[in-house]
Design an enzyme around this catalytic site. Structure first.
Site, PDB file in Angstrom:
ATOM      1  N   LYS A 181      37.343 126.614  51.300  1.00 42.66           N
ATOM      2  CA  LYS A 181      37.401 126.694  49.839  1.00 42.66           C
ATOM      3  C   LYS A 181      36.309 125.850  49.183  1.00 42.66           C
ATOM      4  O   LYS A 181      35.732 126.251  48.184  1.00 42.66           O
ATOM      5  CB  LYS A 181      38.791 126.298  49.333  1.00 42.66           C
ATOM      6  CG  LYS A 181      39.860 127.312  49.745  1.00 42.66           C
ATOM      7  CD  LYS A 181      41.117 127.202  48.914  1.00 42.66           C
ATOM      8  CE  LYS A 181      42.231 128.073  49.437  1.00 42.66           C
ATOM      9  NZ  LYS A 181      42.239 129.448  49.052  1.00 42.66           N
TER      10      LYS A 181
ATOM     11  N   LYS B  40      40.590 136.957  56.570  1.00 43.61           N
ATOM     12  CA  LYS B  40      42.013 136.982  56.238  1.00 43.61           C
ATOM     13  C   LYS B  40      42.258 137.686  54.910  1.00 43.61           C
ATOM     14  O   LYS B  40      41.461 137.524  53.974  1.00 43.61           O
ATOM     15  CB  LYS B  40      42.517 135.531  56.154  1.00 43.61           C
ATOM     16  CG  LYS B  40      44.015 135.397  56.065  1.00 43.61           C
ATOM     17  CD  LYS B  40      44.448 133.974  55.718  1.00 43.61           C
ATOM     18  CE  LYS B  40      44.408 133.708  54.237  1.00 43.61           C
ATOM     19  NZ  LYS B  40      45.302 132.669  53.744  1.00 43.61           N
TER      20      LYS B  40
ATOM     21  N   LYS C 150      44.958 136.090  48.602  1.00 48.07           N
ATOM     22  CA  LYS C 150      45.101 136.451  47.187  1.00 48.07           C
ATOM     23  C   LYS C 150      43.962 135.934  46.309  1.00 48.07           C
ATOM     24  O   LYS C 150      43.682 136.498  45.262  1.00 48.07           O
ATOM     25  CB  LYS C 150      46.480 136.058  46.636  1.00 48.07           C
ATOM     26  CG  LYS C 150      46.841 134.601  46.718  1.00 48.07           C
ATOM     27  CD  LYS C 150      48.239 134.392  46.131  1.00 48.07           C
ATOM     28  CE  LYS C 150      49.159 133.617  47.039  1.00 48.07           C
ATOM     29  NZ  LYS C 150      48.744 132.263  47.361  1.00 48.07           N
TER      30      LYS C 150
HETATM   31  N1  AQP Z   1      46.761 137.222  55.426  1.00 52.74           N
HETATM   32  C1  AQP Z   1      47.880 136.572  55.732  1.00 52.74           C
HETATM   33  N2  AQP Z   1      48.589 136.912  56.825  1.00 52.74           N
HETATM   34  C2  AQP Z   1      49.734 136.262  57.136  1.00 52.74           C
HETATM   35  N3  AQP Z   1      50.244 135.258  56.392  1.00 52.74           N
HETATM   36  C3  AQP Z   1      49.574 134.899  55.290  1.00 52.74           C
HETATM   37  N4  AQP Z   1      49.793 133.967  54.350  1.00 52.74           N
HETATM   38  C4  AQP Z   1      48.812 134.007  53.432  1.00 52.74           C
HETATM   39  N5  AQP Z   1      47.927 134.960  53.739  1.00 52.74           N
HETATM   40  C5  AQP Z   1      48.370 135.532  54.904  1.00 52.74           C
HETATM   41  C6  AQP Z   1      50.937 133.068  54.351  1.00 52.74           C
HETATM   42  O1  AQP Z   1      51.563 133.144  53.088  1.00 52.74           O
HETATM   43  C7  AQP Z   1      52.159 131.871  52.792  1.00 52.74           C
HETATM   44  C8  AQP Z   1      51.842 131.471  51.395  1.00 52.74           C
HETATM   45  O2  AQP Z   1      50.468 131.207  51.287  1.00 52.74           O
HETATM   46  P1  AQP Z   1      49.948 130.265  50.128  1.00 52.74           P
HETATM   47  O3  AQP Z   1      50.157 130.898  48.844  1.00 52.74           O
HETATM   48  O4  AQP Z   1      50.565 128.945  50.242  1.00 52.74           O
HETATM   49  O5  AQP Z   1      48.414 130.123  50.370  1.00 52.74           O
HETATM   50  P2  AQP Z   1      47.452 130.588  51.485  1.00 52.74           P
HETATM   51  O6  AQP Z   1      48.006 130.321  52.826  1.00 52.74           O
HETATM   52  O7  AQP Z   1      46.117 129.972  51.227  1.00 52.74           O
HETATM   53  O8  AQP Z   1      47.451 132.138  51.172  1.00 52.74           O
HETATM   54  P3  AQP Z   1      46.417 132.960  50.344  1.00 52.74           P
HETATM   55  O9  AQP Z   1      47.023 134.259  50.000  1.00 52.74           O
HETATM   56  O10 AQP Z   1      45.140 133.002  51.122  1.00 52.74           O
HETATM   57  O11 AQP Z   1      46.254 132.113  49.029  1.00 52.74           O
HETATM   58  P4  AQP Z   1      44.953 131.525  48.369  1.00 52.74           P
HETATM   59  O12 AQP Z   1      43.991 132.673  48.359  1.00 52.74           O
HETATM   60  O13 AQP Z   1      45.361 131.071  47.024  1.00 52.74           O
HETATM   61  O14 AQP Z   1      44.489 130.382  49.220  1.00 52.74           O
HETATM   62  C9  AQP Z   1      51.658 130.891  53.853  1.00 52.74           C
HETATM   63  O15 AQP Z   1      52.669 130.677  54.821  1.00 52.74           O
HETATM   64  C10 AQP Z   1      50.496 131.610  54.449  1.00 52.74           C
HETATM   65  O16 AQP Z   1      50.242 131.213  55.768  1.00 52.74           O
END
Ligand code: AQP
Length: 330
Positions: free
Chosen positions: A111, A195, A198
């Site tokens: 990030k 990956k 969001k």
């Molecule tokens: N692509 C993915 N496959 C499986 N699990 C996923 N998680 C996120 N993306 C995937 C799991 O969702 C949970 C919540 O995630 P988070 O909101 O705490 O943030 P993150 O892990 O950083 O997920 P994002 O979607 O990528 O958010 P941003 O883009 O804001 O950083 C976690 O258990 C995560 O592992």
């Protein structure tokens, strides 16, 4: 009964990755564990976010939790910012993790690499400290997460070891990350080496996408040349990702999914079956989400969760304050 805790940060529209890696898993634990599930809204502030967007994402996540089958009689659903103990424990724990450790975290490196050095917030750097507080306040035994969050739970484990050793007693419970057997890392449909995320929405399937859009996205997912449906993430990342999605939603292993498709030699036919599977699960889920999305339900759920979570968290916080020598008085 053992405890489980996890959360999702309201940084954007939830994706199929969040659904498979998190939402769908949380429900599995509510019968076996004392289940705590929260909306990590303080974590959402670690990168700039529009306030109205943050608020509406937060409400969405509560409705998504309910739509995924979380039952408030079994699961405490709460908002991180409603329980001030998270911030207070964060202020204590920040002294027990080291700059070197935090700078080695993959999420921070990924990030921060997208930002100008001068614009990297301290909160982004210290994200795992707050996450450790989130887990440790509830004496959680397990933390269901997708693969990307495993490293942060490992760091929490290092912190527990360090803290308990320093005070020579079992102050904190040692938590353990649990990841789904299949679907711990759902990849982007447009670049299956990345990956599905969001905050980087290219190639995402959003849980709020119209069914015809979801079908379209799956039908146009990037694949490789060839025609066999084989799980080979290195040489066939696109097909492997779709196989993974199919297997996770069918509650079968990758091998079983591969066997099912052994006689199909056309990607189009395979993609259609994957799209049917996703829609079979997502359409009723979307209907339940819409039904829960009204202010009264959301606020009621959060108010109940807030009271329950505060009780547990404040008790732990008092214990930690006493342990480190802060003067606790009535
Ligand atoms: N692509 C993915 N496959 C499986 N699990 C996923 N998680 C996120 N993306 C995937 C799991 O969702 C949970 C919540 O995630 P988070 O909101 O705490 O943030 P993150 O892990 O950083 O997920 P994002 O979607 O990528 O958010 P941003 O883009 O804001 O950083 C976690 O258990 C995560 O592992």
């Amino acid at each position: 009964m053992k405890r489980s805790i996890s959360g999702i940060k309201p940084t954007g529209n939830l994706t199929l990755g969040n659904y498979i890696g998190a939402l769908r898993e949380f429900k599995k634990y509510q019968d076996e564990y004392e289940n705590y599930v929260f909306i990590a809204d303080l974590h959402a502030l670690t990168l700039p976010i529009d306030p109205a967007f943050l608020r509406s994402n937060t409400k969405d996540i509560v409705a998504f939790y309910l739509a995924s089958g979380l039952d408030i009689n079994k699961t405490t659903i709460f908002l991180q910012s409603d329980v001030s103990a998270h911030s207070e424990l964060n202020s204590i724990l920040i002294n027990y993790l080291y700059m070197g450790e935090l700078s080695r975290m993959t999420q921070f490196k990924d990030k921060s690499a997208k930002l100008n050095h001068e614009a990297i917030g301290v909160g982004l750097f210290a994200y795992p400290v707050l996450m450790a507080a989130d887990i440790l306040l509830y004496n959680a035994d397990v933390v269901p997460v997708g693969e990307d969050q495993q490293q942060h739970v490992e760091l929490t484990r290092d912190l527990v070891h360090r803290f308990n050793t320093r005070y020579n007693k079992e102050v904190f419970v040692m938590p353990k990350a649990i990841t789904p057997k299949v679907g711990a890392r759902i990849m982007s449909l447009s670049d299956p080496t990345k990956k599905m995320s969001k905050s980087d929405p290219k190639g995402d399937i959003f849980l709020k996408d119209e069914p015809n859009i979801i079908r379209k996205k799956i039908m146009s997912a990037v694949t490789d040349t060839g025609s066999d449906i084989i799980y080979d993430p290195v040489n066939k990342p696109g097909i492997s990702n779709l196989l993974q999605i199919y297997a996770a939603l069918s509650d079968i292993s990758i091998e079983e999914a591969q066997t099912k498709f052994k006689d199909i030699h056309q990607y189009g036919e395979f993609k259609k079956i994957v799209a049917d599977k996703v829609l079979e699960e997502i359409i009723p889920f979307q209907e339940r989400y819409k039904a829960f999305l009204n202010n009264n339900t959301i606020n009621e759920v959060l108010n109940i969760g807030k009271e329950r979570a505060r009780k547990v968290a404040n008790k732990t916080l008092t214990k930690i304050k006493k342990t480190v020598g802060l003067y606790v008085h009535e």
